[in-house]
Design an enzyme around this catalytic site. Sequence first.
Site: not given
Ligand code: PBG
Length: 344
Positions: A138, A140, A213, A223, A235, A266
């Site tokens: 990813c 981010c 997700k 974060r 998001r 997720k």
């Molecule tokens: C990347 C990502 C995120 C998480 C996993 N991959 C963050 C998001 O989408 O903000 C979150 C994992 C967690 O909260 O344990 N995009």
Amino acid sequence: MPGAGSGGAILTPGEGARAQRRAERLRRLRRTDAIRDMLAENRIHPSNLIAPIFVRGGEGIVEPVPAMPGISRYSVDAVAGYAGRLAETGVRSVILFGIPESKDEAGTGAYAPDGVVCRAIRELKGRLPALVVAADVCLCEYTSHGHCGVVEHGAVSNEKTLPLIARAAEEYAAAGADMVCPSSMMDGQVSAVRSALERSGHDDRIVMGYSAKYSSSFYGPFREAAGSAPSFGDRRGYQMNPANSREAMREVETDILEGADIVMVKPALSCLDVIAKARSRFDVPLAAYSVSGEYSMIKAASKMGWLDERAAAMEVALSIKRAGADLIVTYFAEQLASWLGGRP
Ligand code: PBG
């Protein structure tokens, strides 16, 4: 044999069924530990757990994440030590998240061959070749604005993002990752990653798609750990609306058609229905990500003395299994595995 042992009186079928119902004692099956274990329909096994690891720059650093007690950010040289400890408890797979030294508009750190994730993959595969090493794919954590893709005219561009995600996956595979896990929720991300792997001669690598997700408040502590909160907006334009579950099935189906070997739901705890629905519809391996907020909730409540940490963490993991997940990505991996300590 209706009537047997009842003084010779023959019971009618209706009376027989009533007598049997009276004698029904489901508690017979719950009397002792051995009986309960013998009849357990689901079990947690360390080999089904994937432990997330935060990798950062620097040297000799193990930096605790305040919002996630027990979880730290590791510099590349410290990653293998932690993974070795995990492996001793029976956890044989990890998923890496990078915290780069610097961030920019295009998330360059995500696909830099000498970036933290590529270096950590090489380190892990060099020292622990049997470990299953997965890498989150990813942007981010690497973009200055914290969004999961390239921002154009104030919005995340699907088309501009896909090639960068594909490039990151290719670099992770070249570094030796066994599994790459696109998590940006861009449409076509699995297909972009799958074809990049094939083009670059890494067609033996597993793609685990973060298929369904959701846009979730439970990512808060992550974060903080990754410094990846978006600097503007949120998001919801790409992650799923928690109101929907039919849409999740479309996401999962699309990822399977695009070539995902494993699909994921997720978060886990707030999406047990989605896990169960995906399990009943699709026969591919199914993972669930028990996210940072799920972890921190239990940690915080047990610190206050309001919950028994071990019992709560076990119960949550079992519920995710019971819903139908084969794999659980969880920050409790090490603790669960050591609590299990050989006893299922
Ligand atoms: C990347 C990502 C995120 C998480 C996993 N991959 C963050 C998001 O989408 O903000 C979150 C994992 C967690 O909260 O344990 N995009």
